[in-house]
Design an enzyme around this catalytic site. Structure first.
Site, PDB file in Angstrom:
ATOM      1  N   GLN A 188       0.818  -1.206   0.000  1.00  0.00           N
ATOM      2  CA  GLN A 188       0.000   0.000   0.000  1.00  0.00           C
ATOM      3  C   GLN A 188       0.859   1.266   0.000  1.00  0.00           C
ATOM      4  O   GLN A 188       0.486   2.273  -0.602  1.00  0.00           O
ATOM      5  CB  GLN A 188      -0.955  -0.016   1.197  1.00  0.00           C
TER       6      GLN A 188
ATOM      7  N   MET B  36      -2.135  -8.643   1.308  1.00  0.00           N
ATOM      8  CA  MET B  36      -2.124  -9.826   2.159  1.00  0.00           C
ATOM      9  C   MET B  36      -3.051  -9.766   3.373  1.00  0.00           C
ATOM     10  O   MET B  36      -3.192 -10.736   4.119  1.00  0.00           O
ATOM     11  CB  MET B  36      -0.687 -10.086   2.627  1.00  0.00           C
ATOM     12  N   GLU B  37      -3.737  -8.648   3.563  1.00  0.00           N
ATOM     13  CA  GLU B  37      -4.475  -8.462   4.808  1.00  0.00           C
ATOM     14  C   GLU B  37      -5.506  -9.549   5.083  1.00  0.00           C
ATOM     15  O   GLU B  37      -5.724  -9.949   6.237  1.00  0.00           O
ATOM     16  CB  GLU B  37      -5.167  -7.087   4.807  1.00  0.00           C
ATOM     17  N   VAL B  38      -6.159 -10.068   4.044  1.00  0.00           N
ATOM     18  CA  VAL B  38      -7.212 -11.064   4.269  1.00  0.00           C
ATOM     19  C   VAL B  38      -6.644 -12.339   4.904  1.00  0.00           C
ATOM     20  O   VAL B  38      -7.363 -13.063   5.618  1.00  0.00           O
ATOM     21  CB  VAL B  38      -7.945 -11.378   2.949  1.00  0.00           C
TER      22      VAL B  38
ATOM     23  N   TRP C 227      -4.713 -12.471   7.292  1.00  0.00           N
ATOM     24  CA  TRP C 227      -4.730 -12.209   8.738  1.00  0.00           C
ATOM     25  C   TRP C 227      -6.131 -11.842   9.223  1.00  0.00           C
ATOM     26  O   TRP C 227      -6.298 -11.341  10.335  1.00  0.00           O
ATOM     27  CB  TRP C 227      -3.752 -11.082   9.076  1.00  0.00           C
TER      28      TRP C 227
END
Length: 269
Positions: free
Chosen positions: A124, A143-145, A147
């Site tokens: 980002q 990659m947030e999903v 986590w």
């Protein structure tokens, strides 16, 4: 202090900004958030700066959030909120958003040089740049999903502009990792280069050799495209060209071309 996390040097109008936490893959902690915002605010007011190159020390650009942030989330804590920052009058208010959007807000072009990992928040931050030059074997991911999270550092708003809404959804909903080569094919980066920082610095020096008033005007206009109606965009274009024609730096550009010599431009007062 920001100097411990983000190093800034300015040479011949090119600001070299480096995330400096290589032993942690330049992971984001409160000090890194603060360092990025502080560096961006400093450069925003430096009239001698014509171009910015943003990169990471060591083998990675930025591997995303520090693991300590994920452990803190178990108790509902948000470490980015602990970053000590002055209030913002821009659209980005949260520390993470400001760390990424600070680069989009700069009045001069920002070139991100990405190698190794650019994951989650690291990606980002790169999205805030105007141009991204990426190593072919770099690893990029929303990659947030993975986590159990969503991108919250302006990525949900900036990513669709680059890759289209459908590709942005696919990348965000799966968290899959793409190489630099695939990123270029998707429009996630501008181009690949085996030495992204060297390529970014070379491009920055080329841009820094152009009329700085024209470069800033061009960035303003291109950032408006698709965000204002055509009448507003066309009117802004005419206002910018009217201010440039006959200005000292524009006259110097013409003279240098006819005299076959490098131009000598004046920085903004």
């Amino acid at each position: 202090m920001s100097e411990q996390r983000v190093c800034v040097t300015v040479t011949d109008g090119v600001a070299d900004v480096r995330l400096s936490r290589p032993e942690k893959r330049n992971a984001l902690d409160p000090a890194m958030f603060a360092g990025l915002v502080t560096a961006g605010e400093r450069l925003k007011g430096d009239r001698s700066v014509r171009v910015v190159v943003l990169s990471g020390e060591g083998p990675d650009f930025c591997a995303g959030l520090d693991f300590g942030a994920f452990r803190a989330m178990a108790s509902g804590e948000r470490l980015s909120a602990t970053a000590q920052l002055p209030p913002s009058d821009g659209p980005a208010k949260a520390a993470g958003q400001r760390a990424a959007y600070a680069w989009a807000e700069l009045p001069v072009p920002v070139i991100a040089a990405v190698r190794g990992n650019a994951l989650g928040g690291g990606l980002q931050i790169a999205l805030g740049a105007d141009i991204r030059i990426v190593a072919p074997d770099a690893r990029l991911s929303v990659m947030e999903v993975v986590w159990g999270l969503i991108p919250d550092m302006t990525g949900t708003q900036l990513l669709p502009e680059l890759v289209g809404r459908d590709v942005a959804k696919e990348l965000t909903l799966t968290g899959r990792v793409v190489t630099g080569e695939e990123a270029a094919a998707l429009g996630l980066c501008t181009r690949t280069d085996p030495d992204p920082r060297g390529a970014a610095l070379a491009l920055a020096r080329e841009i820094a050799g152009r009329n700085p008033h024209a470069v800033r005007a061009a960035k303003r206009l291109l950032d408006m495209a698709g965000r204002v109606d055509l009448a507003g965009g066309f009117a802004a274009e005419q206002a910018e060209i009217g201010a440039l024609i006959g200005s000292p730096n524009q006259v110097e550009a013409v003279a240098a071309n006819f005299e076959k010599r490098p131009p000598v431009f004046r920085d903004l007062p």
